[in-house]
Design an enzyme around this catalytic site. Sequence first.
Site, PDB file in Angstrom:
ATOM      1  N   HIS A 177     -12.053   5.980   2.088  1.00 30.55           N
ATOM      2  CA  HIS A 177     -11.488   7.383   3.601  1.00 30.55           C
ATOM      3  C   HIS A 177     -12.091   8.756   1.832  1.00 30.55           C
ATOM      4  O   HIS A 177     -10.347   8.681   0.989  1.00 30.55           O
ATOM      5  CB  HIS A 177     -10.213   7.507   4.293  1.00 30.55           C
ATOM      6  CG  HIS A 177      -9.608   6.987   3.586  1.00 30.55           C
ATOM      7  ND1 HIS A 177      -8.397   7.924   3.273  1.00 30.55           N
ATOM      8  CD2 HIS A 177      -8.945   6.063   3.054  1.00 30.55           C
ATOM      9  CE1 HIS A 177      -7.415   7.072   2.660  1.00 30.55           C
ATOM     10  NE2 HIS A 177      -7.426   5.792   2.400  1.00 30.55           N
ATOM     11  N   ASP A 201       1.027  -0.819   0.021  1.00 37.32           N
ATOM     12  CA  ASP A 201      -0.129   0.311   0.233  1.00 37.32           C
ATOM     13  C   ASP A 201       0.869   0.913  -0.054  1.00 37.32           C
ATOM     14  O   ASP A 201       1.420   1.637   1.358  1.00 37.32           O
ATOM     15  CB  ASP A 201      -0.651   0.036   1.190  1.00 37.32           C
ATOM     16  CG  ASP A 201      -2.084   0.732   0.715  1.00 37.32           C
ATOM     17  OD1 ASP A 201      -1.746   2.155   0.394  1.00 37.32           O
ATOM     18  OD2 ASP A 201      -3.306   0.461   2.042  1.00 37.32           O
ATOM     19  N   HIS A 232      -7.061  11.082   5.714  1.00 33.72           N
ATOM     20  CA  HIS A 232      -8.669  10.533   6.165  1.00 33.72           C
ATOM     21  C   HIS A 232      -9.194  11.575   6.549  1.00 33.72           C
ATOM     22  O   HIS A 232      -9.439  11.938   7.721  1.00 33.72           O
ATOM     23  CB  HIS A 232      -8.428   9.138   7.373  1.00 33.72           C
ATOM     24  CG  HIS A 232      -8.030   8.122   7.283  1.00 33.72           C
ATOM     25  ND1 HIS A 232      -7.956   6.957   6.962  1.00 33.72           N
ATOM     26  CD2 HIS A 232      -6.537   7.827   5.804  1.00 33.72           C
ATOM     27  CE1 HIS A 232      -7.520   5.829   6.547  1.00 33.72           C
ATOM     28  NE2 HIS A 232      -6.415   6.802   6.461  1.00 33.72           N
ATOM     29  N   ASP A 274      -3.108   7.386  -3.131  1.00 26.82           N
ATOM     30  CA  ASP A 274      -3.366   6.096  -2.608  1.00 26.82           C
ATOM     31  C   ASP A 274      -3.329   5.258  -2.935  1.00 26.82           C
ATOM     32  O   ASP A 274      -5.088   4.941  -3.236  1.00 26.82           O
ATOM     33  CB  ASP A 274      -3.913   6.684  -0.893  1.00 26.82           C
ATOM     34  CG  ASP A 274      -4.083   5.644  -0.376  1.00 26.82           C
ATOM     35  OD1 ASP A 274      -3.575   4.835  -0.170  1.00 26.82           O
ATOM     36  OD2 ASP A 274      -4.959   6.238   1.190  1.00 26.82           O
ATOM     37  N   GLU A 289     -10.839   0.976  -0.803  1.00 30.04           N
ATOM     38  CA  GLU A 289     -10.511  -0.407  -0.533  1.00 30.04           C
ATOM     39  C   GLU A 289     -11.288  -1.420   0.223  1.00 30.04           C
ATOM     40  O   GLU A 289     -10.869  -1.307   1.567  1.00 30.04           O
ATOM     41  CB  GLU A 289      -9.158   0.142   0.099  1.00 30.04           C
ATOM     42  CG  GLU A 289      -8.712   1.674   1.205  1.00 30.04           C
ATOM     43  CD  GLU A 289      -7.689   1.727   2.211  1.00 30.04           C
ATOM     44  OE1 GLU A 289      -6.538   1.024   1.985  1.00 30.04           O
ATOM     45  OE2 GLU A 289      -7.862   3.151   2.815  1.00 30.04           O
ATOM     46  N   GLU A 337      -6.717  -1.152  -3.529  1.00 27.62           N
ATOM     47  CA  GLU A 337      -7.344   0.182  -3.190  1.00 27.62           C
ATOM     48  C   GLU A 337      -6.811   0.606  -4.274  1.00 27.62           C
ATOM     49  O   GLU A 337      -5.601   1.002  -4.959  1.00 27.62           O
ATOM     50  CB  GLU A 337      -6.882   0.877  -2.201  1.00 27.62           C
ATOM     51  CG  GLU A 337      -6.710   2.369  -1.931  1.00 27.62           C
ATOM     52  CD  GLU A 337      -6.482   2.410  -0.418  1.00 27.62           C
ATOM     53  OE1 GLU A 337      -5.231   2.073  -0.400  1.00 27.62           O
ATOM     54  OE2 GLU A 337      -6.906   3.626  -0.532  1.00 27.62           O
TER      55      GLU A 337
END
Length: 286
Positions: free
Chosen positions: A154, A82, A162, A93, A187, A271
Amino acid sequence: MENYEEYKEAGRIARDALKLGIKNIKEGKSYLELAEEIEEYIKRKAGLAFPVNISVNSTAAHYTPAKHDELVFEKGDVVKIDVGAHVNGCIGDTARTVEIGTKKYEKLIESAEKALEEAIKMARDGVKVSEIGKKIEECIAKYGFKPVKNLQGHSLERYNLHAGLSIPNFDNKSQKKLKAGQVVAIEPFATDGAGIVVDAGIGNIYRIAKNSPFISQIRKKFSSLPFAERWLYEIYGEKTQSKLIFFIRRGLIVPYYKLVDMQGGIVAQAEHTLLIKEDGCEVLTI
Ligand code: MN
Ligand code: MN
C-alpha cells in the site's frame, strides 16, 4: 521530497524495533511481553503507527495481544512480526517472519523474502503495480507456494497507513503505476495453504470509523491511526471494556479482524517501506 528526513527516521526506528523483536522472541515467552518490548522501544523515539502485529502460523495479519492476553510462543511457531513507527505522521512499516526452534518452514519464509527482494529491484517511477505483483507471484510459485491474494502492499501518506494505492501480490492486471516521490510498503505473503485469508475473530486492533465527541480522547491520542485494545486502558482504565463495547455498538470505532488462511496453511510475510524514485527506489526500513 517533502518530509524526507521524517520518513528516513521513522524507517530506521521501525527497522530497529523489528530487529529487537527478532532478537527477543523465544519459546515460552508471552506475545504480550514481546509486543510491549517492541512498542516501548518505538515510543522512546517516535510514535506508534499501529499496534505491533504478532501473527502466528496460519494467521497472516491483524493480531495484537490483548491487555490480558495469555498466549505464549511455542517451538515450531511461524511468527510474523509487523511493526510501524511514525515521525510527525510519516510512517515506516516493516515485517519479517521467524520460525521458533525449528527449520521446517525455512523455504516458505525464504520465498516471501526473495519475492520482496525482487519487487524492490523493480520498483521505480512508471512501473505498473501489476508487474510487481506478477513478479512476486512467480517468485513464490518457484518455491512451490502461493501468494496470499487478498493482502496487499500500500501507499503511505502522513497519518494514513493505507493511502489508496494497492500493490498486489499477484498479477491483478491493474494499469496503475508507481510514481516518483511516493512512499509505499511492499509486503509479499506466501503460504502452503489456499492463498486467501478470511476474518477469524478478534484481533484486538481497532480504528476510528466516525467522528464523535465520545471518542475525542482516542482521536487526540492516536489520531487517525489504528490502535490496540490494550492502549485504551491508558485512557479508560477499568472502564475500557464497557467503553469499547459502547463505541463499537455506536459504529464509532470498528475492529480489524484477525486474518487467517482459509485452508489453515502456514503463512510467511516480508515487508519494507520504500521511497519511489525516477530510476529505482530507496528502502527506508533497511
Ligand atoms: Mn506492516
Ligand atoms: Mn503494510
